[in-house]
Write an enzyme that holds these catalytic residues in place. Structure first.
Site, PDB file in Angstrom:
ATOM      1  N   LEU A  33       0.950  -0.821   0.088  1.00  0.00           N
ATOM      2  CA  LEU A  33      -0.263   0.077  -0.069  1.00  0.00           C
ATOM      3  C   LEU A  33       0.699   1.149  -0.015  1.00  0.00           C
ATOM      4  CD1 LEU A  33      -3.371  -0.930   2.861  1.00  0.00           C
ATOM      5  CD2 LEU A  33      -2.677  -1.116   0.261  1.00  0.00           C
ATOM      6  N   HIS A  34      -0.002   2.317  -0.978  1.00  0.00           N
ATOM      7  CA  HIS A  34       1.210   3.232  -0.359  1.00  0.00           C
ATOM      8  C   HIS A  34      -0.379   4.773  -0.694  1.00  0.00           C
ATOM      9  CE1 HIS A  34      -0.639   3.444  -4.726  1.00  0.00           C
ATOM     10  NE2 HIS A  34       0.108   3.156  -5.300  1.00  0.00           N
ATOM     11  N   GLY A  36      -2.335   6.533  -2.502  1.00  0.00           N
ATOM     12  CA  GLY A  36      -2.992   6.538  -3.841  1.00  0.00           C
ATOM     13  C   GLY A  36      -3.856   5.492  -3.118  1.00  0.00           C
ATOM     14  N   HIS A  37      -3.998   4.010  -2.747  1.00  0.00           N
ATOM     15  CA  HIS A  37      -4.517   2.674  -2.211  1.00  0.00           C
ATOM     16  C   HIS A  37      -5.010   3.574  -1.112  1.00  0.00           C
ATOM     17  CE1 HIS A  37      -1.928   0.167  -3.641  1.00  0.00           C
ATOM     18  NE2 HIS A  37      -2.034   0.077  -4.083  1.00  0.00           N
ATOM     19  N   ASP A 150      -5.611   3.709 -13.084  1.00  0.00           N
ATOM     20  CA  ASP A 150      -5.284   2.950 -14.312  1.00  0.00           C
ATOM     21  C   ASP A 150      -7.172   3.256 -14.684  1.00  0.00           C
ATOM     22  OD1 ASP A 150      -3.722   0.357 -12.694  1.00  0.00           O
ATOM     23  OD2 ASP A 150      -4.750   1.467 -10.897  1.00  0.00           O
ATOM     24  N   GLN A 153      -9.055   0.539 -16.319  1.00  0.00           N
ATOM     25  CA  GLN A 153      -9.209  -0.354 -15.914  1.00  0.00           C
ATOM     26  C   GLN A 153     -10.300   0.585 -15.242  1.00  0.00           C
ATOM     27  OE1 GLN A 153      -7.311  -2.809 -12.504  1.00  0.00           O
ATOM     28  NE2 GLN A 153      -7.575  -1.002 -11.287  1.00  0.00           N
TER      29      GLN A 153
HETATM   30  P1  AMP Z   1      -3.680  -1.875  -7.586  1.00  0.00           P
HETATM   31  O1  AMP Z   1      -3.213  -2.744  -6.092  1.00  0.00           O
HETATM   32  O2  AMP Z   1      -1.835  -2.027  -8.191  1.00  0.00           O
HETATM   33  O3  AMP Z   1      -4.420  -2.703  -8.668  1.00  0.00           O
HETATM   34  O4  AMP Z   1      -4.436  -0.811  -6.522  1.00  0.00           O
HETATM   35  C1  AMP Z   1      -5.221  -0.745  -5.990  1.00  0.00           C
HETATM   36  C2  AMP Z   1      -5.885   0.152  -6.498  1.00  0.00           C
HETATM   37  O5  AMP Z   1      -5.379   1.803  -6.597  1.00  0.00           O
HETATM   38  C3  AMP Z   1      -6.439   0.774  -8.200  1.00  0.00           C
HETATM   39  O6  AMP Z   1      -7.698   1.074  -8.512  1.00  0.00           O
HETATM   40  C4  AMP Z   1      -5.627   1.817  -8.340  1.00  0.00           C
HETATM   41  O7  AMP Z   1      -5.923   2.327  -9.767  1.00  0.00           O
HETATM   42  C5  AMP Z   1      -5.655   2.782  -7.183  1.00  0.00           C
HETATM   43  N1  AMP Z   1      -3.769   3.669  -7.169  1.00  0.00           N
HETATM   44  C6  AMP Z   1      -3.502   2.777  -7.504  1.00  0.00           C
HETATM   45  N2  AMP Z   1      -1.885   3.970  -7.243  1.00  0.00           N
HETATM   46  C7  AMP Z   1      -3.020   4.692  -7.351  1.00  0.00           C
HETATM   47  C8  AMP Z   1      -2.697   6.446  -7.680  1.00  0.00           C
HETATM   48  N3  AMP Z   1      -1.503   6.892  -7.571  1.00  0.00           N
HETATM   49  N4  AMP Z   1      -3.603   7.186  -6.945  1.00  0.00           N
HETATM   50  C9  AMP Z   1      -5.228   6.956  -6.475  1.00  0.00           C
HETATM   51  N5  AMP Z   1      -4.698   5.394  -6.849  1.00  0.00           N
HETATM   52  C10 AMP Z   1      -4.125   4.666  -7.526  1.00  0.00           C
END
Ligand code: AMP
Length: 282
Positions: A33-34, A36-37, A150, A153
């Site tokens: 997690l970062h 963004g999540h 994404d 997506q």
């Molecule tokens: P992931 O773990 O990469 O599958 O991402 C999980 C969710 O977090 C997805 O809906 C991504 O679009 C969202 N996400 C990933 N990176 C970011 C970001 N930098 N800003 C906003 N949402 C993000």
């Protein structure tokens, strides 16, 4: 906060809460997690009584030569961050809980799955839609949150929800960026110091496109100039695509954009694939 690995255990807990009339916000993730999540979890926290996230590195959305095995994982750290973000339940299933031995059913959102990233990652969106629909059926959330990072997506999940009559609000969260505007991604950790410095070229190419669109250039011309800009950076190994598209249905824009459009790109910086996008107003 509780971490649950079994589908029936999670469903029992959530059913009780639903019977009490509680709303459920759901954020599917692959973990590591970062912020963004975390921003999606905060949105879910604001708009729902209960927040559920999933942490599941979904094998069916990775191609045979992709990074499924080495995708970063750190449950200890993720649990701490999720708890701080006010998450109530982490659903963290093992593979076999999600995919039985004889799994045969997949979801395709036809057409949208073979353009942009889908063209370069065959089967990727089929894997995404399949796991997301399964997770939706397991959690039955009121609302589900996806990042605009994404973007394709998000459009595909919205389309799946509409086409399959899912009674779930699909909500898009804004892109969270580093100070130098690189979009946060779990994959950024693969970048070397020099690659990381040069990865800003991706956002720069999107801003270049924005300027060109505001100047009244055609979509085709904008794409060409942005690709030339990207290729002039020696750390960019390959540009998969740079596209100007309609923001709702992802159709290619021809001629001079007259409305708000999507500028989206995927590039390889060394061995790391990066994606980003912006919405551009004329
Ligand atoms: P992931 O773990 O990469 O599958 O991402 C999980 C969710 O977090 C997805 O809906 C991504 O679009 C969202 N996400 C990933 N990176 C970011 C970001 N930098 N800003 C906003 N949402 C993000």
């Amino acid at each position: 906060m509780e971490t649950i690995e079994k589908i029936n255990q999670l469903q029992k807990k959530l059913q009780k809460l639903k019977n009490q009339g509680k709303t459920i916000g759901f954020v599917p993730t692959m973990g590591y997690l970062h912020p963004g999540h975390l921003s999606l979890m905060e949105l879910a926290r604001e708009e729902n009584d209960i927040v559920v996230i999933s942490i599941f590195v979904n094998p069916t959305q990775f191609g045979p030569s992709e990074d499924y095995k080495k995708y970063p994982r750190d449950m200890g750290r993720d649990s701490k961050l999720a708890k701080e973000a006010g998450v109530n339940y982490i659903f963290h299933p093992p593979n076999e809980e999600i995919y039985g031995k004889d799994h045969r059913t997949y979801v395709n959102v036809e057409g949208l799955d073979s353009i942009m990233c889908g063209k370069f990652r065959p089967g990727h969106f089929r894997g995404v839609c399949t796991v997301v629909l399964k997770l939706f059926n397991i959690v039955s959330p009121t609302r589900a949150y996806f990042g605009k990072k994404d973007y394709q997506q998000l459009v595909i999940i919205k389309k799946m929800a509409k086409d399959l009559n899912l009674d779930i609000d699909i909500i898009g969260g804004n892109i969270v960026r580093e100070k130098d505007n690189l979009a946060l991604s779990s994959r950024n950790k693969y970048l070397s110091t020099e690659e990381r410095k040069n990865a800003t070229v991706l956002y720069e190419s999107l801003k270049l496109a924005e300027n060109l669109i505001k100047e009244g250039k055609t979509a085709g011309r904008v794409e060409k100039e942005a690709i030339t800009y990207l290729n002039s950076n020696k750390y960019v190994k390959k540009v998969d695509y740079f596209d100007i598209r309609e923001k709702d249905n992802l159709k290619k824009v021809r001629g001079i954009p007259s409305r708000e459009v999507l500028a989206a790109a995927a590039i390889w910086v060394g061995n790391t694939r990066l994606i980003d996008n912006i919405i551009v107003k004329r």
